[in-house]
Scaffold this motif. Structure first.
Motif, mmCIF file in Angstrom:
data_model
loop_
_atom_site.group_PDB
_atom_site.id
_atom_site.type_symbol
_atom_site.label_atom_id
_atom_site.label_comp_id
_atom_site.label_asym_id
_atom_site.label_seq_id
_atom_site.Cartn_x
_atom_site.Cartn_y
_atom_site.Cartn_z
ATOM 1 N N ALA A 202 0.993 -1.402 -0.093
ATOM 2 C CA ALA A 202 0.269 0.099 0.267
ATOM 3 C C ALA A 202 0.552 1.511 0.016
ATOM 4 C CB ALA A 202 -0.816 0.038 1.483
ATOM 5 N N GLN A 203 2.094 1.393 0.540
ATOM 6 C CA GLN A 203 2.956 2.151 1.140
ATOM 7 C C GLN A 203 3.565 2.376 -0.521
ATOM 8 O OE1 GLN A 203 5.251 1.957 3.805
ATOM 9 N NE2 GLN A 203 4.197 2.674 5.045
ATOM 10 N N ASP A 204 3.587 1.252 -1.330
ATOM 11 C CA ASP A 204 4.119 1.662 -2.362
ATOM 12 C C ASP A 204 3.946 1.863 -3.709
ATOM 13 O OD1 ASP A 204 7.154 0.607 -1.563
ATOM 14 O OD2 ASP A 204 6.301 -1.273 -1.790
ATOM 15 N N SER B 232 -5.338 1.221 -2.607
ATOM 16 C CA SER B 232 -5.777 -0.025 -2.253
ATOM 17 C C SER B 232 -4.496 -1.401 -2.975
ATOM 18 C CB SER B 232 -7.217 -0.012 -2.379
ATOM 19 O OG SER B 232 -6.733 -0.245 -3.879
ATOM 20 N N VAL B 233 -5.076 -2.285 -2.277
ATOM 21 C CA VAL B 233 -4.113 -3.213 -2.685
ATOM 22 C C VAL B 233 -5.181 -4.194 -3.201
ATOM 23 C CG1 VAL B 233 -2.013 -5.441 -2.469
ATOM 24 C CG2 VAL B 233 -2.040 -2.891 -1.428
ATOM 25 N N GLU B 234 -5.064 -4.970 -4.988
ATOM 26 C CA GLU B 234 -6.101 -5.851 -4.861
ATOM 27 C C GLU B 234 -5.345 -7.136 -3.835
ATOM 28 O OE1 GLU B 234 -8.153 -5.943 -6.858
ATOM 29 O OE2 GLU B 234 -8.195 -3.719 -7.205
ATOM 30 N N LEU B 235 -6.376 -8.422 -4.075
ATOM 31 C CA LEU B 235 -6.404 -9.541 -3.395
ATOM 32 C C LEU B 235 -5.513 -10.521 -3.410
ATOM 33 C CD1 LEU B 235 -6.896 -11.886 -0.829
ATOM 34 C CD2 LEU B 235 -9.371 -11.866 -1.954
ATOM 35 N N GLU B 236 -5.331 -10.617 -4.626
ATOM 36 C CA GLU B 236 -4.570 -11.638 -5.815
ATOM 37 C C GLU B 236 -3.302 -11.440 -5.514
ATOM 38 O OE1 GLU B 236 -3.487 -15.478 -6.834
ATOM 39 O OE2 GLU B 236 -5.807 -14.599 -6.676
ATOM 40 N N TRP C 115 -1.757 -9.184 -3.504
ATOM 41 C CA TRP C 115 -1.962 -9.482 -2.192
ATOM 42 C C TRP C 115 -0.628 -10.883 -2.065
ATOM 43 C CZ3 TRP C 115 -5.009 -9.075 3.258
ATOM 44 C CH2 TRP C 115 -4.513 -9.263 3.900
ATOM 45 N N ARG C 116 -2.200 -11.502 -1.734
ATOM 46 C CA ARG C 116 -1.347 -13.055 -1.750
ATOM 47 C C ARG C 116 -0.165 -13.502 -2.807
ATOM 48 N NH1 ARG C 116 -7.436 -14.943 -2.666
ATOM 49 N NH2 ARG C 116 -8.060 -16.038 -0.375
ATOM 50 N N GLN C 117 -0.078 -12.850 -3.684
ATOM 51 C CA GLN C 117 1.641 -13.261 -4.924
ATOM 52 C C GLN C 117 2.789 -13.105 -4.323
ATOM 53 O OE1 GLN C 117 0.711 -12.066 -8.449
ATOM 54 N NE2 GLN C 117 -0.555 -13.682 -9.300
ATOM 55 N N ALA C 118 2.627 -11.041 -3.600
ATOM 56 C CA ALA C 118 3.526 -11.018 -2.952
ATOM 57 C C ALA C 118 4.409 -11.589 -1.314
ATOM 58 C CB ALA C 118 3.418 -9.317 -2.595
ATOM 59 N N ALA C 119 3.065 -12.461 -0.946
ATOM 60 C CA ALA C 119 3.447 -12.876 0.552
ATOM 61 C C ALA C 119 4.384 -14.365 -0.101
ATOM 62 C CB ALA C 119 1.969 -12.887 0.633
ATOM 63 N N ASP D 266 -14.539 2.730 3.629
ATOM 64 C CA ASP D 266 -14.538 2.052 2.768
ATOM 65 C C ASP D 266 -13.309 1.857 2.221
ATOM 66 O OD1 ASP D 266 -17.667 1.707 2.483
ATOM 67 O OD2 ASP D 266 -17.968 3.315 1.514
ATOM 68 N N ASN D 267 -12.543 0.760 1.610
ATOM 69 C CA ASN D 267 -11.365 1.096 0.963
ATOM 70 C C ASN D 267 -10.177 1.410 2.423
ATOM 71 O OD1 ASN D 267 -11.840 1.175 -1.865
ATOM 72 N ND2 ASN D 267 -12.205 3.343 -2.013
ATOM 73 N N ALA D 268 -10.330 0.937 3.109
ATOM 74 C CA ALA D 268 -9.782 0.638 4.732
ATOM 75 C C ALA D 268 -9.314 -0.685 4.516
ATOM 76 C CB ALA D 268 -10.541 1.282 5.820
ATOM 77 N N PHE D 269 -8.501 -1.179 5.622
ATOM 78 C CA PHE D 269 -7.836 -1.523 6.315
ATOM 79 C C PHE D 269 -7.145 -2.088 7.067
ATOM 80 C CE2 PHE D 269 -4.243 0.211 3.184
ATOM 81 C CZ PHE D 269 -2.791 -0.309 4.281
#
Length: 431
Positions: free
Chosen positions: A255-257, A261-265, A267-271, A332-335
């Motif tokens: 999210a900082q980079d 917002s960060v898409e779910l997929e 996020w998963r790929q980065a992890a 909305d859009n918060a995480f």
């Protein structure tokens, strides 16, 4: 309202012990004492009993005796010169003195007292003796105790009567502003849920026996040393799962980079990339202060379950956050950036739990509460952000994505703290 008068002869009605109190100069510590005082001023016996029924009643006990016979209680009646009889002094929680190393208080309901009382006990009970809301009730006969039971028609036999899911606090005797109040408010979700006073720094909880049992059952804490270790770990946010924090930290970095917002997929790929990179690094020798750490080959059998587990966790977090947004816990859009708030909130509560069990001093508890508030402010930007973080941590630990009682209770407490005009989240600035 007429229940008392209909069922009890005039000779058996309560005796008011008040003599020359300055009512105008005395402020009831909490809403309970306020209701008792108002009922007393009206001469409303039934109204007074109704207020008594819906609160916990504490009596004094010696700590040495309680520790020598755990789980038991003993009444110690005192002579009352006005009644010329023995009476057992019972206190509502707002009247209790600060915790003492040797004197403790046990807590039960009026329904419980009615069930255990017999002719060997004192013939009277005194509610808050020595205060303007004091009253003396006869207890010598089954008929009078039957009146107590009739006022407990909505009781469930529980040994505690305070309402759960409501904001309760001290208007006198508890901090309302400043670092201590802020630290106490970090545990407000738990204390609203449990129906306990949110700002009771001099904490007696649900009584001495109950406080020790709670720490043993839920935390495995049975002595000062265990309490101190648990308190330290909570303040260090060392009890939340590092896997949760890892998954959230990956998204936080993304999210900082990408400034959004960060898409779910994504996020998963980065992890997955981070996990595989870390596994590859583990196969390389490392130079440490203790020498060279030899390489260790990470097998597929080790890496693949880690990747799969973190990706499942990311899915769980995303589904919780979607529900949080629908229920108003997140905008909305918060995480949620971190779940360390769950440890900080529990650290504030643990300080008071330790005090009620006499595993720490009032000063030590206060220092821990302030530290919990300071850590929360350092890591979060608002009460709302703190709340969502705390609730997600609690749900990941307990709820198993059922959105059941573990979640619903917190949602109720969050809404109370977000809307009640007396809420510390509305009266105490975050920073």
């Amino acid at each position: 309202m007429g229940l008392w008068k209909r069922n009890v002869p005039a000779a058996q009605q309560p005796v008011w012990g008040w003599q020359a109190w300055d009512w105008q100069g005395w402020q009831p510590p909490s809403a309970v004492e306020q209701r008792l005082l108002e009922a007393k001023s009206r001469g409303d016996w039934a109204g007074y009993l109704e207020a008594v029924v819906h609160t916990d009643l504490f009596f004094a006990d010696q700590r040495a005796r309680a520790d020598s016979r755990p789980g038991t209680v003993r009444f110690t009646p005192q002579w009352n010169p006005h009644l010329r009889a023995d009476c057992l002094a019972l206190f509502t929680e707002g009247i209790l003195p600060p915790p003492d190393p040797e004197l403790v208080f046990q807590s039960m309901t009026l329904e419980w007292y009615a069930s255990v009382w017999d002719e060997k006990e004192a013939p009277w009970i005194a509610i808050n003796p020595g205060t303007p809301c004091e009253a003396f009730f006869p207890a010598a006969t089954p008929e009078t105790r039957a009146v107590w039971r009739r006022h407990t028609h909505d009781g469930d036999g529980c040994c505690h009567a305070h309402p759960h899911g409501r904001l309760r606090g001290l208007s006198v005797g508890g901090p309302l502003q400043g670092p201590v109040a802020h630290g106490l408010a970090c545990a407000a979700l738990l204390f609203v849920n449990n129906g306990e006073l949110w700002n009771s720094m001099a904490h007696h909880g649900n009584g001495y026996n109950d406080g020790k049992s709670r720490l043993k059952e839920w935390w495995g804490v049975t002595c000062r040393e265990e309490w101190a270790n648990t308190q330290r770990r909570l303040l260090d946010a060392d009890m939340v799962s590092p896997v949760w924090e890892f998954a959230l930290s990956v998204r936080r970095s993304l999210a900082q980079d990408f400034a959004g917002s960060v898409e779910l997929e994504h996020w998963r790929q980065a992890a997955e990339r981070v996990l595989r990179h870390n596994a590859a690094q583990a196969t390389e020798p490392r130079i440490t202060p203790d020498g060279v750490t030899p390489a260790r080959l990470a097998s597929t059998a080790e890496v693949e379950p880690q990747v799969a587990g973190v990706q499942r966790l990311i899915g769980r977090i995303a589904r919780y956050e979607a529900r949080f947004r629908a229920d108003g816990l997140l905008a909305d859009n918060a995480f949620v950036r971190s779940v360390e708030a769950w440890d900080y909130g529990r650290a504030s509560a643990m300080a008071r739990f330790g005090l009620s069990a006499r595993y720490c001093t009032l000063q030590e508890a206060e220092e821990a509460v302030v530290a919990a508030g300071r850590a929360s402010c350092h890591n979060y930007r608002s009460w709302q952000e703190f709340s969502a973080s705390y609730i997600l941590g609690r749900c990941l630990h307990f709820d198993e994505e059922e959105f059941g009682k573990w979640y619903e209770d917190m949602l109720t407490a969050h809404r109370v703290l977000s809307t009640d005009p007396a809420s510390p989240w509305l009266t105490i600035p975050w920073n």
